[in-house]
Design a protein around this motif. Sequence first.
Motif, PDB file in Angstrom:
ATOM      1  N   ALA A  88      -8.318   5.128   1.266  1.00  0.00           N
ATOM      2  CA  ALA A  88      -9.712   4.772   0.994  1.00  0.00           C
ATOM      3  C   ALA A  88      -9.926   4.466  -0.489  1.00  0.00           C
ATOM      4  CB  ALA A  88     -10.630   5.909   1.436  1.00  0.00           C
ATOM      5  N   GLY A  89      -9.341   5.310  -1.352  1.00  0.00           N
ATOM      6  CA  GLY A  89      -9.493   5.084  -2.788  1.00  0.00           C
ATOM      7  C   GLY A  89      -8.762   3.846  -3.261  1.00  0.00           C
ATOM      8  N   SER A  90      -7.624   3.550  -2.660  1.00  0.00           N
ATOM      9  CA  SER A  90      -6.859   2.380  -3.081  1.00  0.00           C
ATOM     10  C   SER A  90      -7.556   1.090  -2.705  1.00  0.00           C
ATOM     11  CB  SER A  90      -5.460   2.409  -2.450  1.00  0.00           C
ATOM     12  OG  SER A  90      -5.528   2.272  -1.045  1.00  0.00           O
ATOM     13  N   ALA A  91      -8.472   1.124  -1.724  1.00  0.00           N
ATOM     14  CA  ALA A  91      -9.179  -0.096  -1.327  1.00  0.00           C
ATOM     15  C   ALA A  91      -9.952  -0.664  -2.514  1.00  0.00           C
ATOM     16  CB  ALA A  91     -10.114   0.199  -0.154  1.00  0.00           C
TER      17      ALA A  91
ATOM     18  N   THR B 252       0.830  -1.207   0.000  1.00  0.00           N
ATOM     19  CA  THR B 252       0.000   0.000   0.000  1.00  0.00           C
ATOM     20  C   THR B 252       0.861   1.253   0.000  1.00  0.00           C
ATOM     21  OG1 THR B 252      -1.892  -1.043   1.071  1.00  0.00           O
ATOM     22  CG2 THR B 252      -1.685   1.318   1.355  1.00  0.00           C
ATOM     23  N   PHE B 253       1.976   1.212   0.746  1.00  0.00           N
ATOM     24  CA  PHE B 253       2.884   2.360   0.755  1.00  0.00           C
ATOM     25  C   PHE B 253       3.464   2.600  -0.638  1.00  0.00           C
ATOM     26  CE2 PHE B 253       7.256   3.943   1.025  1.00  0.00           C
ATOM     27  CZ  PHE B 253       7.032   5.174   1.619  1.00  0.00           C
ATOM     28  N   LEU B 254       3.883   1.517  -1.312  1.00  0.00           N
ATOM     29  CA  LEU B 254       4.405   1.665  -2.671  1.00  0.00           C
ATOM     30  C   LEU B 254       3.374   2.321  -3.585  1.00  0.00           C
ATOM     31  CD1 LEU B 254       6.315  -1.648  -3.545  1.00  0.00           C
ATOM     32  CD2 LEU B 254       7.284   0.619  -3.215  1.00  0.00           C
ATOM     33  N   LEU B 255       2.146   1.811  -3.537  1.00  0.00           N
ATOM     34  CA  LEU B 255       1.094   2.330  -4.405  1.00  0.00           C
ATOM     35  C   LEU B 255       0.754   3.780  -4.077  1.00  0.00           C
ATOM     36  CD1 LEU B 255      -1.017   1.867  -6.589  1.00  0.00           C
ATOM     37  CD2 LEU B 255      -2.521   0.874  -4.855  1.00  0.00           C
ATOM     38  N   SER B 256       0.595   4.085  -2.800  1.00  0.00           N
ATOM     39  CA  SER B 256       0.223   5.441  -2.394  1.00  0.00           C
ATOM     40  C   SER B 256       1.349   6.437  -2.670  1.00  0.00           C
ATOM     41  CB  SER B 256      -0.147   5.459  -0.909  1.00  0.00           C
ATOM     42  OG  SER B 256      -1.238   4.629  -0.651  1.00  0.00           O
ATOM     43  N   PHE B 257       2.588   6.039  -2.366  1.00  0.00           N
ATOM     44  CA  PHE B 257       3.721   6.945  -2.553  1.00  0.00           C
ATOM     45  C   PHE B 257       3.891   7.315  -4.028  1.00  0.00           C
ATOM     46  CE2 PHE B 257       8.245   7.464  -3.600  1.00  0.00           C
ATOM     47  CZ  PHE B 257       8.557   8.558  -2.817  1.00  0.00           C
TER      48      PHE B 257
ATOM     49  N   PRO C 229      -1.748   0.331 -11.653  1.00  0.00           N
ATOM     50  CA  PRO C 229      -2.458   0.859 -10.476  1.00  0.00           C
ATOM     51  C   PRO C 229      -2.112   2.307 -10.150  1.00  0.00           C
ATOM     52  CG  PRO C 229      -1.607  -1.341 -10.013  1.00  0.00           C
ATOM     53  CD  PRO C 229      -1.033  -0.921 -11.320  1.00  0.00           C
ATOM     54  N   VAL C 230      -0.853   2.696 -10.344  1.00  0.00           N
ATOM     55  CA  VAL C 230      -0.449   4.083 -10.085  1.00  0.00           C
ATOM     56  C   VAL C 230      -1.159   5.035 -11.044  1.00  0.00           C
ATOM     57  CG1 VAL C 230       1.479   5.705 -10.308  1.00  0.00           C
ATOM     58  CG2 VAL C 230       1.771   3.605  -9.008  1.00  0.00           C
ATOM     59  N   LEU C 231      -1.243   4.663 -12.313  1.00  0.00           N
ATOM     60  CA  LEU C 231      -1.935   5.512 -13.281  1.00  0.00           C
ATOM     61  C   LEU C 231      -3.419   5.652 -12.929  1.00  0.00           C
ATOM     62  CD1 LEU C 231      -0.370   4.299 -16.665  1.00  0.00           C
ATOM     63  CD2 LEU C 231       0.059   6.452 -15.475  1.00  0.00           C
ATOM     64  N   VAL C 232      -4.038   4.544 -12.513  1.00  0.00           N
ATOM     65  CA  VAL C 232      -5.468   4.578 -12.174  1.00  0.00           C
ATOM     66  C   VAL C 232      -5.711   5.437 -10.937  1.00  0.00           C
ATOM     67  CG1 VAL C 232      -7.418   3.184 -11.382  1.00  0.00           C
ATOM     68  CG2 VAL C 232      -5.966   2.364 -13.250  1.00  0.00           C
TER      69      VAL C 232
ATOM     70  N   ALA D 134      -6.544  -6.651  -7.893  1.00  0.00           N
ATOM     71  CA  ALA D 134      -5.895  -7.736  -7.131  1.00  0.00           C
ATOM     72  C   ALA D 134      -4.528  -7.311  -6.605  1.00  0.00           C
ATOM     73  CB  ALA D 134      -5.768  -8.989  -7.999  1.00  0.00           C
ATOM     74  N   TRP D 135      -4.431  -6.072  -6.152  1.00  0.00           N
ATOM     75  CA  TRP D 135      -3.186  -5.579  -5.569  1.00  0.00           C
ATOM     76  C   TRP D 135      -3.184  -5.918  -4.073  1.00  0.00           C
ATOM     77  CZ3 TRP D 135       1.209  -3.736  -7.580  1.00  0.00           C
ATOM     78  CH2 TRP D 135       2.107  -3.100  -6.740  1.00  0.00           C
ATOM     79  N   PRO D 136      -2.178  -6.625  -3.577  1.00  0.00           N
ATOM     80  CA  PRO D 136      -2.214  -7.127  -2.188  1.00  0.00           C
ATOM     81  C   PRO D 136      -1.871  -6.070  -1.152  1.00  0.00           C
ATOM     82  CG  PRO D 136      -0.159  -7.777  -3.228  1.00  0.00           C
ATOM     83  CD  PRO D 136      -0.969  -7.066  -4.299  1.00  0.00           C
ATOM     84  N   GLY D 137      -2.709  -5.050  -1.058  1.00  0.00           N
ATOM     85  CA  GLY D 137      -2.440  -3.951  -0.143  1.00  0.00           C
ATOM     86  C   GLY D 137      -3.351  -3.954   1.066  1.00  0.00           C
TER      87      GLY D 137
END
Length: 321
Positions: A259-262, A99-104, A191-194, A269-272
């Motif tokens: 919240a949005g990444s959920a 989740t940190f990778l995706l959010s950052f 996922p980062v683009l989305v 299927a991102w394991p965050g």
Amino acid sequence: MTRFIARRLLQLIPLLLAITIISFGVMQLAPGDYLDTLRGQPTIRPETVERLKLVFGLDKPWYVQYFRWLTNAVQGDFGYSFTYKIGVFTLIGQRLYYTFLLSFWSTVFAWAVAIPLGVYIATHRNGVVDRIANFFAFAAISLPGFFVALLAMWFAQEKGFFPVGGATSPNYEALSWGGKIWDTGWHLILPVLVLGTRGVAGLMRQMRGNVLEVLSENYILAARARGLTERKVIWKHAFRNSVNPLITLFGFELSGLLAGSALVENVMAWPGLGRLLLESVQVQDIYVAMGSFVMGTVLLIVGNLVADILLAVTDPRIKFS
């Protein structure tokens, strides 16, 4: 600064206490518990289910369960995951990394695109780029995140440019150190683009409005009257005062990303941590859900704290006192 940070961190205690009480109570409103999924299975005896209920303390009233969980949580024990059969703290630590990778990287992408683009369309108001950017901004804000994620998954599956779902490839463990970084980064792009596109839309419009407002101030007219180049007027004077409101929003964006990444994590299927929270609520894995709620609250407080510190650093008019 030390007193300011200490005071803000102390405020975290009553907030966490209130959120955990409300969350625990609300989850108890759902009928049944996790052990209901085990009842009726031919391979599990009813005596085994009742014994597990006693071991996990699910036979006690909800407030007794809460105080038992709170006592252990203060000592660093957030409980045991019924679904994954491991400690909650260990499980959240594994998911928090992704989740940190995706959010950052979503935040980096959003700010890197939105800030210069917002400045450009503000200084070229009503131009072609301004109209196109505003159109895409409205579209990005209007479309739900899960719908954009579904479109991205369809595109990836049809074109084969990006991997579909997951954070790593099946042969991840056999890759070299550099190969693992490349593999995770390749899975991270979509996922980062989305997730970042929605942030670009909001930040860009906010930056555009801030720059337009600052450019009408008297000190900007005075700077131009002194013969400063337009580049210096924009980036040295207007930009610094325009970016301050966006720094204030940084803390709320951090929790908003969670919240949005959920939804994005669930669709892609991102394991965050967001996906873990949704799954734990659905199956009533209560201790995992509680740990996720606590982590989300901590991220919100820390994000706002970092935003306040950055605001005081960038704006000399603001003091920690």
